[in-house]
Design a protein around this motif. Structure first.
Motif, PDB file in Angstrom:
ATOM      1  N   GLN A  54       1.162  -1.529   0.034  1.00 44.39           N
ATOM      2  CA  GLN A  54      -0.068  -0.219   0.064  1.00 44.39           C
ATOM      3  C   GLN A  54       0.546   1.456  -0.329  1.00 44.39           C
ATOM      4  OE1 GLN A  54      -2.288  -1.173   3.734  1.00 44.39           O
ATOM      5  NE2 GLN A  54      -3.629  -2.314   2.694  1.00 44.39           N
ATOM      6  N   GLY A  55       1.884   1.131   0.077  1.00 44.92           N
ATOM      7  CA  GLY A  55       2.748   1.888  -0.210  1.00 44.92           C
ATOM      8  C   GLY A  55       2.967   2.772   1.482  1.00 44.92           C
ATOM      9  N   LYS A  56       2.576   2.446   2.495  1.00 44.85           N
ATOM     10  CA  LYS A  56       2.923   2.879   3.537  1.00 44.85           C
ATOM     11  C   LYS A  56       3.619   2.517   4.592  1.00 44.85           C
ATOM     12  CE  LYS A  56      -2.236   2.563   4.682  1.00 44.85           C
ATOM     13  NZ  LYS A  56      -2.797   1.531   5.792  1.00 44.85           N
ATOM     14  N   ILE A  57       4.855   1.354   4.017  1.00 43.41           N
ATOM     15  CA  ILE A  57       6.495   2.050   4.721  1.00 43.41           C
ATOM     16  C   ILE A  57       7.377   0.824   3.307  1.00 43.41           C
ATOM     17  CG2 ILE A  57       6.038   0.888   6.908  1.00 43.41           C
ATOM     18  CD1 ILE A  57       6.402  -1.838   5.639  1.00 43.41           C
ATOM     19  N   LEU A  58       8.165   1.194   3.144  1.00 45.74           N
ATOM     20  CA  LEU A  58       9.300   1.182   2.399  1.00 45.74           C
ATOM     21  C   LEU A  58      10.201  -0.458   2.784  1.00 45.74           C
ATOM     22  CD1 LEU A  58      11.112   4.377   1.757  1.00 45.74           C
ATOM     23  CD2 LEU A  58       9.115   3.501   0.967  1.00 45.74           C
ATOM     24  N   ARG A  59      10.295  -0.944   1.230  1.00 47.80           N
ATOM     25  CA  ARG A  59      11.133  -2.778   1.624  1.00 47.80           C
ATOM     26  C   ARG A  59      11.849  -2.073   0.973  1.00 47.80           C
ATOM     27  NH1 ARG A  59       7.557  -7.266   0.462  1.00 47.80           N
ATOM     28  NH2 ARG A  59       9.398  -8.282  -0.227  1.00 47.80           N
ATOM     29  N   ILE A  60      13.077  -2.411   1.736  1.00 48.81           N
ATOM     30  CA  ILE A  60      14.727  -2.174   0.465  1.00 48.81           C
ATOM     31  C   ILE A  60      15.390  -3.592   0.591  1.00 48.81           C
ATOM     32  CG2 ILE A  60      16.423  -0.882   1.050  1.00 48.81           C
ATOM     33  CD1 ILE A  60      15.349   0.941   3.820  1.00 48.81           C
ATOM     34  N   PRO A  61      16.171  -4.228  -0.030  1.00 47.93           N
ATOM     35  CA  PRO A  61      16.005  -5.694  -0.567  1.00 47.93           C
ATOM     36  C   PRO A  61      17.447  -5.469  -0.600  1.00 47.93           C
ATOM     37  CG  PRO A  61      14.960  -4.410  -2.685  1.00 47.93           C
ATOM     38  CD  PRO A  61      14.704  -3.430  -1.597  1.00 47.93           C
ATOM     39  N   VAL A  62      17.787  -6.435  -0.050  1.00 48.88           N
ATOM     40  CA  VAL A  62      19.417  -6.531   0.277  1.00 48.88           C
ATOM     41  C   VAL A  62      20.000  -7.356  -0.316  1.00 48.88           C
ATOM     42  CG1 VAL A  62      19.653  -5.415   2.745  1.00 48.88           C
ATOM     43  CG2 VAL A  62      19.181  -7.718   3.060  1.00 48.88           C
ATOM     44  N   PRO A  63      21.260  -7.650  -1.460  1.00 48.34           N
ATOM     45  CA  PRO A  63      21.636  -9.124  -1.945  1.00 48.34           C
ATOM     46  C   PRO A  63      21.285 -10.409  -1.142  1.00 48.34           C
ATOM     47  CG  PRO A  63      23.127  -7.374  -1.816  1.00 48.34           C
ATOM     48  CD  PRO A  63      21.890  -6.477  -0.835  1.00 48.34           C
ATOM     49  N   GLU A  64      21.695 -10.150   0.216  1.00 49.03           N
ATOM     50  CA  GLU A  64      20.939 -11.706   1.021  1.00 49.03           C
ATOM     51  C   GLU A  64      19.382 -12.158   0.121  1.00 49.03           C
ATOM     52  OE1 GLU A  64      22.112  -8.755   3.267  1.00 49.03           O
ATOM     53  OE2 GLU A  64      24.255  -8.621   2.052  1.00 49.03           O
ATOM     54  N   GLY A  65      18.784 -11.730   0.241  1.00 50.98           N
ATOM     55  CA  GLY A  65      17.257 -12.066  -0.627  1.00 50.98           C
ATOM     56  C   GLY A  65      16.200 -11.330   0.393  1.00 50.98           C
ATOM     57  N   ALA A  66      16.932 -11.184   1.701  1.00 50.13           N
ATOM     58  CA  ALA A  66      16.154 -10.427   2.917  1.00 50.13           C
ATOM     59  C   ALA A  66      15.396  -9.315   2.294  1.00 50.13           C
ATOM     60  CB  ALA A  66      16.601 -10.698   3.919  1.00 50.13           C
ATOM     61  N   PHE A  67      15.153  -8.222   3.515  1.00 49.38           N
ATOM     62  CA  PHE A  67      14.863  -7.094   2.633  1.00 49.38           C
ATOM     63  C   PHE A  67      14.494  -5.712   4.528  1.00 49.38           C
ATOM     64  CE2 PHE A  67      10.635  -9.218   2.804  1.00 49.38           C
ATOM     65  CZ  PHE A  67      10.073  -8.244   3.368  1.00 49.38           C
ATOM     66  N   TYR A  68      14.957  -4.928   4.249  1.00 47.22           N
ATOM     67  CA  TYR A  68      14.753  -3.656   5.382  1.00 47.22           C
ATOM     68  C   TYR A  68      13.979  -3.440   5.392  1.00 47.22           C
ATOM     69  CZ  TYR A  68      20.198  -5.348   6.797  1.00 47.22           C
ATOM     70  OH  TYR A  68      20.898  -6.218   6.793  1.00 47.22           O
ATOM     71  N   LEU A  69      13.735  -2.622   6.026  1.00 46.19           N
ATOM     72  CA  LEU A  69      12.368  -1.984   6.388  1.00 46.19           C
ATOM     73  C   LEU A  69      12.108  -0.758   6.552  1.00 46.19           C
ATOM     74  CD1 LEU A  69       9.914  -4.212   8.120  1.00 46.19           C
ATOM     75  CD2 LEU A  69       9.522  -4.139   5.596  1.00 46.19           C
ATOM     76  N   ARG A  70      11.315   0.675   6.021  1.00 43.86           N
ATOM     77  CA  ARG A  70      11.552   1.675   7.056  1.00 43.86           C
ATOM     78  C   ARG A  70      10.407   2.849   6.631  1.00 43.86           C
ATOM     79  NH1 ARG A  70      13.903   6.977   3.739  1.00 43.86           N
ATOM     80  NH2 ARG A  70      11.533   6.918   2.699  1.00 43.86           N
ATOM     81  N   CYS A  71       9.911   2.751   8.099  1.00 43.72           N
ATOM     82  CA  CYS A  71       8.679   3.921   7.887  1.00 43.72           C
ATOM     83  C   CYS A  71       8.728   4.576   7.442  1.00 43.72           C
ATOM     84  CB  CYS A  71       8.745   4.640   9.773  1.00 43.72           C
ATOM     85  SG  CYS A  71       7.207   5.238   9.961  1.00 43.72           S
ATOM     86  N   THR A  72       7.910   4.979   6.698  1.00 45.40           N
ATOM     87  CA  THR A  72       7.712   6.400   5.661  1.00 45.40           C
ATOM     88  C   THR A  72       7.614   7.684   6.090  1.00 45.40           C
ATOM     89  OG1 THR A  72       5.327   6.063   4.879  1.00 45.40           O
ATOM     90  CG2 THR A  72       6.420   4.992   4.090  1.00 45.40           C
TER      91      THR A  72
END
Length: 74
Positions: A54-72
């Motif tokens: 929904q675009g309420k948070i950001l998903r930041i992909p990383v090379p290991e296949g996981a992802f980090y999150l960020r509050c908008t």
């Protein structure tokens, strides 16, 4: 139909926003678990996935296949 703002969604979003270091889903889950031990990991994963879609948070992909999150809000 408008989406319901449940207590779980609010708790998870607030926990994400408190963690200022681009947390993983597991880090958000651990933070939420401290105050709400009955919440399931599946609920945290599902809510965060929905918020990202929904675009309420950001998903930041990383090379290991996981992802980090960020509050908008930050």
């Amino acid at each position: 139909m408008a989406e319901r703002q449940t207590m779980q969604k609010t708790i998870i979003y607030e926990a994400l926003c408190e963690l200022k270091n681009h947390p993983t889903v597991d880090m958000v889950y651990e933070r939420v678990q401290r105050d709400f031990p009955t919440i399931s990991k599946a609920t945290v994963y599902r809510v965060l996935r929905q918020m990202a879609e929904q675009g309420k948070i950001l998903r930041i992909p990383v090379p290991e296949g996981a992802f980090y999150l960020r509050c908008t809000a930050n």
